[in-house]
Write a protein that holds these residues in place. Structure first.
Motif, mmCIF file in Angstrom:
data_model
loop_
_atom_site.group_PDB
_atom_site.id
_atom_site.type_symbol
_atom_site.label_atom_id
_atom_site.label_comp_id
_atom_site.label_asym_id
_atom_site.label_seq_id
_atom_site.Cartn_x
_atom_site.Cartn_y
_atom_site.Cartn_z
ATOM 1 N N UNK A 97 0.814 -1.216 0.000
ATOM 2 C CA UNK A 97 0.000 0.000 0.000
ATOM 3 C C UNK A 97 0.851 1.271 0.000
ATOM 4 N N UNK A 98 2.118 1.166 0.425
ATOM 5 C CA UNK A 98 2.932 2.373 0.530
ATOM 6 C C UNK A 98 3.340 2.958 -0.819
ATOM 7 N N UNK A 99 3.154 2.197 -1.909
ATOM 8 C CA UNK A 99 3.490 2.756 -3.228
ATOM 9 C C UNK A 99 2.255 2.974 -4.102
ATOM 10 N N UNK A 131 -5.973 -8.794 6.665
ATOM 11 C CA UNK A 131 -4.827 -8.965 7.559
ATOM 12 C C UNK A 131 -3.499 -8.672 6.870
ATOM 13 N N UNK A 132 -3.472 -7.610 6.083
ATOM 14 C CA UNK A 132 -2.238 -7.240 5.391
ATOM 15 C C UNK A 132 -2.207 -5.750 5.125
ATOM 16 N N UNK A 133 -1.068 -5.281 4.635
ATOM 17 C CA UNK A 133 -0.910 -3.893 4.197
ATOM 18 C C UNK A 133 -0.663 -3.865 2.696
ATOM 19 N N UNK A 134 -1.323 -4.752 1.985
ATOM 20 C CA UNK A 134 -1.154 -4.846 0.534
ATOM 21 C C UNK A 134 -2.502 -4.760 -0.161
ATOM 22 N N UNK A 135 -2.481 -4.159 -1.335
ATOM 23 C CA UNK A 135 -3.684 -4.016 -2.150
ATOM 24 C C UNK A 135 -3.493 -4.742 -3.472
ATOM 25 N N UNK A 175 9.784 -2.438 5.659
ATOM 26 C CA UNK A 175 9.933 -3.392 6.766
ATOM 27 C C UNK A 175 8.682 -3.464 7.634
ATOM 28 N N UNK A 176 7.842 -2.425 7.570
ATOM 29 C CA UNK A 176 6.638 -2.395 8.399
ATOM 30 C C UNK A 176 5.384 -2.870 7.657
ATOM 31 N N UNK A 177 5.552 -3.235 6.396
ATOM 32 C CA UNK A 177 4.413 -3.688 5.593
ATOM 33 C C UNK A 177 4.106 -5.154 5.890
ATOM 34 N N UNK A 178 2.863 -5.436 6.251
ATOM 35 C CA UNK A 178 2.434 -6.817 6.484
ATOM 36 C C UNK A 178 2.052 -7.456 5.149
ATOM 37 N N UNK A 179 2.745 -8.527 4.796
ATOM 38 C CA UNK A 179 2.479 -9.205 3.528
ATOM 39 C C UNK A 179 1.203 -10.037 3.619
ATOM 40 N N UNK A 180 0.488 -10.106 2.515
ATOM 41 C CA UNK A 180 -0.744 -10.902 2.461
ATOM 42 C C UNK A 180 -0.412 -12.387 2.408
ATOM 43 N N UNK A 181 -1.152 -13.171 3.204
ATOM 44 C CA UNK A 181 -0.991 -14.626 3.229
ATOM 45 C C UNK A 181 -2.383 -15.247 3.214
ATOM 46 N N UNK A 185 -5.818 -15.114 5.987
ATOM 47 C CA UNK A 185 -6.878 -14.181 5.604
ATOM 48 C C UNK A 185 -8.234 -14.691 6.051
ATOM 49 N N UNK A 186 -9.036 -13.771 6.572
ATOM 50 C CA UNK A 186 -10.414 -14.076 6.948
ATOM 51 C C UNK A 186 -11.323 -13.103 6.240
ATOM 52 N N UNK A 187 -12.380 -13.626 5.672
ATOM 53 C CA UNK A 187 -13.320 -12.784 4.949
ATOM 54 C C UNK A 187 -14.079 -11.888 5.918
#
Length: 331
Positions: A97-99, A131-135, A175-181, A185-187
């Motif tokens: 999400x940071x970019x 449960x992540x910081x990714x889009x 380093x602070x970005x939580x990767x999606x797994x 993941x929970x809906x």
């Protein structure tokens, strides 16, 4: 500046059908892909609805792999088609999400520029994956335009990494970005990713509507300029209608087509249900496409009709009936 030797890790979010297409029969597709590109390619467990395809290699090899991925999907999507125009493919890139701000730009100008340069439809998700910081960044078009779009996006990702290494990056540190797994993941309550996919299908079809003629498993029969009939197996009706009629309501809304589902008619002895589609030709085409894609993506029913061709005979002066082609098991 040439970044062909820089190390990259790309991750693509896929549904089970796409993952199966990439793997191929007896894992032939993914095996050939690894041999041809010498790239490290992994696919997350099939236990989860969403799967992650990860590519780790130098940029030049990664782009070769992405191009081959597109070729595989194009071949699979058009394998049974008779049209000379290609059905578009979609790849969904997972992006920190940071970019995302760099990709979208002020007022969406950067994103518009990416669409123009690549020729692909590019859509950024509004929310992060669970449960992540990714889009997700969904890219739709032919293989050439999709590959070009991904190449441009990678350029932005590399620039962000370089800026961060220089201390010039203003976003959240990597380093602070939580990767999606997928396994974590929970809906979210009250929200279904399956239902959200309908909007993505509509976007893909409307984008390519002027350049393709989609091959449909179940095609409507034209009654007149503003009325057509579509017949589908009974066992798929639950997937089409959705809980409380939500899914067919969304199809009506997105296509603008008036859709009436017959509760019981003469086709019932064939195990089929009739859908009456009323609207403009474009609205009817859109509705038929969405119904077919809903069956392909959401129906979990086993086929109950024989695979050989079934023909419904029509008497003169009667309303034309459908000819239903062979039913093909969804992958």
């Amino acid at each position: 500046m040439d970044y062909s030797d820089i190390d990259l890790t790309l991750r693509f979010l896929m549904n089970q059908k796409q993952a199966s297409q990439i793997i191929g029969r007896n894992a032939s597709n993914i095996k050939n892909l690894r041999e041809q590109t010498e790239c490290n390619i992994t696919l997350s467990s099939r236990e989860h609805e969403k799967r992650l395809l990860t590519i780790a290699a130098k940029k030049s090899i990664s782009m070769k792999t992405v191009s081959r991925l597109g070729e595989i999907l194009e071949a699979e999507n058009n394998e049974y088609g008779k049209s000379t125009k290609l059905v578009p493919i979609t790849l969904t890139l997972v992006i920190p999400k940071n970019i995302c701000g760099m990709i979208i730009g002020k007022g969406g100008e950067a994103l518009k520029d990416l669409r123009v340069k690549s020729g692909a439809q590019i859509n950024m998700s509004a929310d992060c994956l669970p449960k992540s910081d990714e889009r997700t960044c969904q890219i739709t078009g032919n293989n050439i335009s999709v590959t070009q779009a991904i190449d441009l996006l990678i350029g932005i990702m590399i620039k962000a990494a370089i800026d961060e290494s220089k201390g010039e990056f203003k976003g959240t540190p990597s380093a602070e970005i939580r990767a999606y797994d997928p396994k974590n993941a929970e809906e979210p309550a009250g929200r279904s990713e399956k239902d959200d996919k309908l909007m993505q299908m509509a976007t893909a079809f409307m984008t390519a509507n002027q350049m393709i003629n989609p091959t449909l498993e179940y095609s409507p029969i034209e009654i007149n300029d503003q009325l057509q009939e579509l017949r589908v197996p009974n066992q798929h009706m639950g997937a089409i209608i959705g809980k409380g009629g939500k899914r067919i309501g969304e199809i009506r809304m997105m296509s603008g087509c008036n859709i009436h589902v017959e509760r019981s008619d003469a086709d019932s002895k064939y195990g089929m249900r009739r859908l009456t589609l009323k609207g403009t030709k474009q609205q009817i085409t859109m509705a038929a496409y969405l119904v077919n894609q809903t069956i392909s993506s959401f129906s979990t029913a086993e086929p109950k009709i024989p695979k050989e061709e079934v023909t419904i005979k029509v008497e003169e002066q009667e309303k034309p009936e459908a000819q239903v082609g062979s039913f093909v098991d969804p992958m």
